[in-house]
Design an enzyme around this catalytic site. Structure first.
Site, PDB file in Angstrom:
ATOM      1  CG  ASP A 120      -5.868  -8.607  42.582  1.00 44.11           C
ATOM      2  OD1 ASP A 120      -6.828  -9.234  43.057  1.00 44.11           O
ATOM      3  OD2 ASP A 120      -5.713  -7.392  42.699  1.00 44.11           O
ATOM      4  CE  LYS A 128     -11.271  -6.607  35.486  1.00 47.54           C
ATOM      5  NZ  LYS A 128     -11.945  -5.393  35.342  1.00 47.54           N
ATOM      6  CG  MET A 164      -6.747   1.334  35.997  1.00 46.40           C
ATOM      7  SD  MET A 164      -7.588   1.255  37.587  1.00 46.40           S
ATOM      8  CE  MET A 164      -6.520   2.258  38.615  1.00 46.40           C
TER       9      MET A 164
HETATM   10  N1  SAH Z   1      -1.298  -1.803  42.146  1.00 52.48           N
HETATM   11  C1  SAH Z   1      -0.934  -1.742  40.730  1.00 52.48           C
HETATM   12  C2  SAH Z   1      -1.926  -0.930  39.928  1.00 52.48           C
HETATM   13  C3  SAH Z   1      -3.312  -1.544  39.856  1.00 52.48           C
HETATM   14  S1  SAH Z   1      -4.402  -0.662  38.847  1.00 52.48           S
HETATM   15  C4  SAH Z   1       0.480  -1.170  40.608  1.00 52.48           C
HETATM   16  O1  SAH Z   1       1.016  -0.659  41.587  1.00 52.48           O
HETATM   17  O2  SAH Z   1       1.056  -1.265  39.520  1.00 52.48           O
HETATM   18  C5  SAH Z   1      -4.253  -1.504  37.301  1.00 52.48           C
HETATM   19  C6  SAH Z   1      -3.537  -0.629  36.297  1.00 52.48           C
HETATM   20  O3  SAH Z   1      -2.139  -0.663  36.526  1.00 52.48           O
HETATM   21  C7  SAH Z   1      -3.691  -1.040  34.852  1.00 52.48           C
HETATM   22  O4  SAH Z   1      -4.891  -0.579  34.293  1.00 52.48           O
HETATM   23  C8  SAH Z   1      -2.504  -0.352  34.222  1.00 52.48           C
HETATM   24  O5  SAH Z   1      -2.733   1.027  34.057  1.00 52.48           O
HETATM   25  C9  SAH Z   1      -1.461  -0.526  35.303  1.00 52.48           C
HETATM   26  N2  SAH Z   1      -0.607  -1.713  35.111  1.00 52.48           N
HETATM   27  C10 SAH Z   1      -0.527  -2.787  35.905  1.00 52.48           C
HETATM   28  N3  SAH Z   1       0.416  -3.632  35.456  1.00 52.48           N
HETATM   29  C11 SAH Z   1       0.931  -3.081  34.333  1.00 52.48           C
HETATM   30  C12 SAH Z   1       1.959  -3.441  33.421  1.00 52.48           C
HETATM   31  N4  SAH Z   1       2.647  -4.571  33.563  1.00 52.48           N
HETATM   32  N5  SAH Z   1       2.227  -2.586  32.390  1.00 52.48           N
HETATM   33  C13 SAH Z   1       1.558  -1.437  32.233  1.00 52.48           C
HETATM   34  N6  SAH Z   1       0.582  -1.039  33.073  1.00 52.48           N
HETATM   35  C14 SAH Z   1       0.277  -1.844  34.108  1.00 52.48           C
END
Ligand code: SAH
Length: 251
Positions: free
Chosen positions: A29, A51, A168
């Site tokens: 991803d 993407k 998000m």
């Molecule tokens: N499965 C992932 C979440 C996926 S949804 C998890 O458990 O973290 C994608 C969202 O996760 C992004 O829009 C953001 O809100 C958050 N996100 C993912 N990685 C991030 C990071 N390193 N720092 C801040 N927000 C993050």
């Protein structure tokens, strides 16, 4: 189905490292840090399905078909997802698709972004004084879905002392802010943390009243988590003290 954590490769679990090393095919991803792939076998095939470079993301149905067909060919498939596979990111749907095709699935947890984001600021998600629980909530609903009821959530967070960790949420921040203000005090502390756990991490501390303005003025964007709640109150007090010192220094 393997959680790659929030970015810092040292936050991978040992189980994740083992799974990555044993994969013959990895489907990756876009929020997965490339450094994580250092654990992959040299001859493993790596397929990016997120993407990148502004392209439309690979359709979900295609990813699911690819996982099934690779597994049916006898490949050891690792689906690498940012954070934890079962916190947003559609891990549940992918497991259902694989199981429907009769593929044996194992899920390996990862550290979810919201957890890593607050921890990087030395702030806990729960605290006996300030928060009795925590809600991981998405700011981005499936098309056609009415999405999160932010007003109801704000009332619940206020009454039951809950920390809100919004994923998000950047693009909908103005709407989320005004709805949350209907149930939570305007001075409720807020933090916005971008690129949590990566060298490029940045954050800002605000209140619910200044959430959107702060996002704009600090130029914070995706991927960020927005955290709302009194667990941040110590951090906010320190931030306010810093700001008043800076003002005094400016004369
Ligand atoms: N499965 C992932 C979440 C996926 S949804 C998890 O458990 O973290 C994608 C969202 O996760 C992004 O829009 C953001 O809100 C958050 N996100 C993912 N990685 C991030 C990071 N390193 N720092 C801040 N927000 C993050």
């Amino acid at each position: 189905m393997v959680g790659a954590g929030p970015g810092d490769p040292e936050l991978l679990t040992l189980k994740a490292v083992k799974a990555i090393a044993s994969a013959t095919v990895l489907l990756v991803d876009d929020l997965v840090n490339d450094a994580v792939l250092a654990h992959a076998a040299p001859n493993a095939r790596i397929v990016y399905v997120g993407k990148r470079g502004g392209c439309a993301s690979t359709p979900q149905a295609f990813i699911e078909k690819l996982m099934v067909s690779e597994a049916q060919r006898g490949e050891q498939v690792v689906r690498l997802k940012g954070g934890d596979p079962f916190v947003f990111g559609r891990g549940g749907e992918e497991v259902e698709a694989l199981q429907a095709a009769g593929i044996v699935v194992r899920v390996v947890n990862g550290i979810t972004a919201g957890l890593a984001a607050l921890t990087s600021l030395n702030v806990p998600l729960t605290h006996r004084e300030h928060a009795h629980g925590v809600v991981f909530v998405t700011g981005h609903a499936k098309p056609g879905d009415s999405g999160t009821d932010w007003v109801a959530l704000a009332h619940a967070a206020h009454q039951a002392k809950l920390t809100l960790v919004i994923y998000m949420g950047v693009s909908g921040a103005a709407t989320i802010q005004s709805a949350l203000l209907q149930g939570l005090p305007s001075d409720t502390p807020v933090a916005i943390i971008q690129n949590a756990s990566l060298p490029s991490q940045r954050h800002a501390v605000a209140t619910l009243a200044t959430l959107y303005d702060t996002l704009q003025s600090e130029r914070l964007g995706s991927p960020s988590v927005i955290v709302v709640g009194n667990v941040l109150h110590g951090l906010q007090a320190a931030h306010a003290a810093d700001a008043s010192l800076a003002l005094r220094a400016q004369g």
